[in-house]
Design a protein around this motif. Structure first.
Motif, PDB file in Angstrom:
ATOM      1  N   GLN A 140      49.211 -31.224  74.054  1.00 53.98           N
ATOM      2  CA  GLN A 140      50.571 -31.145  74.388  1.00 53.98           C
ATOM      3  C   GLN A 140      51.300 -32.019  73.348  1.00 53.98           C
ATOM      4  N   TRP A 141      50.744 -32.828  72.705  1.00 57.37           N
ATOM      5  CA  TRP A 141      51.363 -33.772  71.785  1.00 57.37           C
ATOM      6  C   TRP A 141      51.458 -33.505  70.540  1.00 57.37           C
ATOM      7  N   THR A 142      51.027 -32.054  70.058  1.00 54.17           N
ATOM      8  CA  THR A 142      51.230 -31.674  68.843  1.00 54.17           C
ATOM      9  C   THR A 142      52.369 -30.958  68.639  1.00 54.17           C
ATOM     10  N   THR A 143      52.971 -30.702  67.364  1.00 53.24           N
ATOM     11  CA  THR A 143      54.311 -29.964  67.048  1.00 53.24           C
ATOM     12  C   THR A 143      55.379 -30.621  67.836  1.00 53.24           C
ATOM     13  N   VAL A 144      55.277 -31.565  68.463  1.00 51.31           N
ATOM     14  CA  VAL A 144      56.621 -32.395  69.244  1.00 51.31           C
ATOM     15  C   VAL A 144      57.337 -33.411  68.004  1.00 51.31           C
ATOM     16  N   PRO A 145      58.494 -33.302  67.918  1.00 51.75           N
ATOM     17  CA  PRO A 145      59.221 -34.237  67.180  1.00 51.75           C
ATOM     18  C   PRO A 145      59.037 -35.803  67.906  1.00 51.75           C
ATOM     19  N   LEU A 146      58.403 -36.800  67.021  1.00 50.27           N
ATOM     20  CA  LEU A 146      58.304 -38.122  67.525  1.00 50.27           C
ATOM     21  C   LEU A 146      59.098 -39.205  66.922  1.00 50.27           C
ATOM     22  N   SER A 147      59.505 -40.126  67.600  1.00 43.91           N
ATOM     23  CA  SER A 147      60.063 -41.494  67.201  1.00 43.91           C
ATOM     24  C   SER A 147      59.161 -42.587  67.175  1.00 43.91           C
ATOM     25  N   LEU A 148      59.399 -43.782  66.442  1.00 40.19           N
ATOM     26  CA  LEU A 148      58.517 -44.729  66.701  1.00 40.19           C
ATOM     27  C   LEU A 148      58.957 -45.871  66.906  1.00 40.19           C
ATOM     28  N   HIS A 149      58.440 -46.478  68.164  1.00 45.66           N
ATOM     29  CA  HIS A 149      59.281 -47.754  68.630  1.00 45.66           C
ATOM     30  C   HIS A 149      58.311 -48.832  68.803  1.00 45.66           C
ATOM     31  N   GLY A 150      58.752 -50.298  68.497  1.00 46.29           N
ATOM     32  CA  GLY A 150      57.883 -51.337  68.838  1.00 46.29           C
ATOM     33  C   GLY A 150      58.112 -52.434  68.002  1.00 46.29           C
ATOM     34  N   VAL A 151      57.181 -53.146  67.781  1.00 43.13           N
ATOM     35  CA  VAL A 151      57.275 -54.421  66.933  1.00 43.13           C
ATOM     36  C   VAL A 151      56.238 -54.730  66.130  1.00 43.13           C
ATOM     37  N   ILE A 152      56.504 -55.244  65.050  1.00 44.69           N
ATOM     38  CA  ILE A 152      55.538 -55.771  63.997  1.00 44.69           C
ATOM     39  C   ILE A 152      55.569 -57.465  63.698  1.00 44.69           C
ATOM     40  N   PHE A 153      54.620 -58.195  63.858  1.00 42.66           N
ATOM     41  CA  PHE A 153      54.706 -59.582  63.359  1.00 42.66           C
ATOM     42  C   PHE A 153      54.007 -59.824  62.262  1.00 42.66           C
TER      43      PHE A 153
END
Ligand code: MN
Ligand code: MN
Length: 461
Positions: A140-153
């Protein structure tokens, strides 16, 4: 045929909430769900919801609690657990030794997490390796527009917050799938392997960098962009938490707009009503406590999940501050484990047993037990407590229904209920029925969502 008098007197009847609610109350539900949809558009991950909840709480007069702070009736406090879980409390007028009223929802949802060393180039396309989080049907997770969230240290300790793919002008990311023309072999795989874990690779770029002497031209170009935008180098990704989630906003579903489609209803459709309920609690007799926790989708382990001791420590701290002890407070407390249940799906009736299923628009679901096989992994609420909650909801005119997850031995699942119950707290699951749970676009009814708010509010007011 109309029911006879005796049948009416003796049998239980369930009714659709849209038949039971008057226009004014349906309007209230509509307005509540407008707020819910705005929340769903603006906060998608545990870190973002943590920030959202604390901001709302501060505006409503909640103050950060530290052990030793003096507390009195009417005080509103919050405890922020590492930016990923939060506990809110309104101190009651009754002695705390008589117990507290807890609601517990989770704010993590199934998604694709980036691996520690995610970025690579293959055949002049740059991709991120992922490790899926929670129980998903991977295809189900292919060909779905995705955004990226989170943190980088970064190596110097500096924190970089990432949120890309949500704004109108932002690019999105995507996992590809095979064209049907060449999928003859793929379609013979079992559906759990239709897309394999190592095939959930997210496409993040394809331009080559022109400069001389570069081996990986596409990957280096992406690193150049990441360095310009976030000031990071590849090694910094090793100390990051980046989550890919569906990039679209919530939408009303149906000609009648009676439902909401969105990513992550499980469990934000309980977390949001729970948050709104505690913000509306003014002067409770019993101390009201609302928990928004992380890590439910992976089993609640880890120090931001409810299998850890953070809630116990918090309750011990406020108990001692108010002249009691944690053991007494927990033993006298009661909890609504606020999590979703599976709504009866007319397209797949064979996995449900009708008399014990929850239905869209029949109100908030009260679930006595969850678990697998012979009730493994459930806390199974005591009948005494079940009756107490049924009476409360009836008296306060909350529309509710009973419901199990699905047919016996077909699968199963759990919630945070058992972790609460294991602290010797009376606990029962109360939440919203969901269609297509754990899919990238889940479905709930507006009326059920509003009834969840009403249930949590009357439990704690
Ligand atoms: Mn859940
Ligand atoms: Mn879930």
């Amino acid at each position: 045929m109309a029911k006879s008098k005796i049948e009416k007197e003796l049998t239980m009847e369930r009714k659709n909430a849209s038949l039971l609610m008057d226009d004014a109350e349906i309007q209230k539900a509509e307005e509540f769900c407008k707020g819910y949809m705005e929340f769903m558009a603006s906060a998608k991950t545990e870190r973002e919801i943590n920030i959202y909840a604390i901001e709302k709480a501060k505006k409503a007069g909640f103050k950060e609690f530290h052990f030793g702070d003096k507390l009195k009736a009417g005080d509103k406090i919050y405890y922020d657990n590492r930016g990923k879980s939060v506990i809110l409390a309104v101190i009651g007028s009754e002695p705390i030794s008589k117990g507290v009223n807890l609601t517990a929802a989770h704010i993590d949802s199934p998604r694709l997490d980036l691996k520690e060393n995610p970025l690579y180039e293959s055949d002049e396309i740059a991709l991120f390796k992922t490790h899926y989080y929670g129980g998903i049907k991977k295809y189900q997770w292919t060909t779905v527009p995705l955004s990226l969230h989170g943190v980088i240290f970064k190596q110097n300790g500096e924190k970089v917050v990432v949120n890309i793919g949500e704004d109108e002008g932002d690019p999105v990311f995507v996992v590809s799938d095979l064209l049907p023309h060449l999928a003859q072999d793929q379609m013979k795989r079992s559906s759990s392997d239709l897309i394999k874990g190592e095939e959930l690779n997210i496409i993040v770029g394809s331009y080559c960098m022109k400069d001389d002497g570069i081996n990986k031209r596409v990957k280096t170009n992406i690193l150049r962009i990441l360095n310009e935008k976030y000031g990071i180098v590849e090694k910094d990704l090793l100390s990051a938490e980046l989550e890919a989630v569906p990039a679209y906003k919530p939408k009303e579903i149906g000609f009648d707009r009676s439902m909401i489609g969105a990513y992550g209803h499980d469990d934000k459709v309980c977390a949001y009503p729970e948050l709104m309920a505690i913000l509306d609690v003014k002067k409770p007799k019993k101390t009201a406590v609302a928990i928004l926790t992380d890590k439910e989708e992976t089993g609640s382990d880890g120090n931001t999940g409810l299998a850890s001791s953070y809630l116990k420590y918090f309750l011990e701290d406020i108990a001692e501050t108010l002249g009691s002890n944690g053991r007494t407070v927990m033993s006298n407390s009661r909890c609504l484990s606020a999590d979703v249940n599976s709504a009866f799906d007319p397209t797949f009736p064979e996995v449900f047993e009708r008399n014990n299923s929850s239905f869209l628009n029949y109100g908030v679901v009260v679930t006595k037990f969850t678990g697998h096989r012979g009730k493994g992994g459930t806390s199974d609420a005591n009948a005494e407590y079940v009756a107490e909650i049924h009476h409360l909801l009836d008296n306060e005119k909350v529309i509710w229904q009973n419901g199990e997850l699905g047919r016996v031995d077909l699968g199963g699942g759990g919630t945070v209920a058992m972790f609460m119950a294991n602290l010797n707290i009376d606990t029962i699951d109360v939440g919203v029925p969901v269609l297509a749970m754990h899919a990238p676009f889940e479905i709930v009814s507006k009326l059920d969502t509003y009834m969840a708010y009403k249930a949590f509010y009357v439990f704690q007011k």
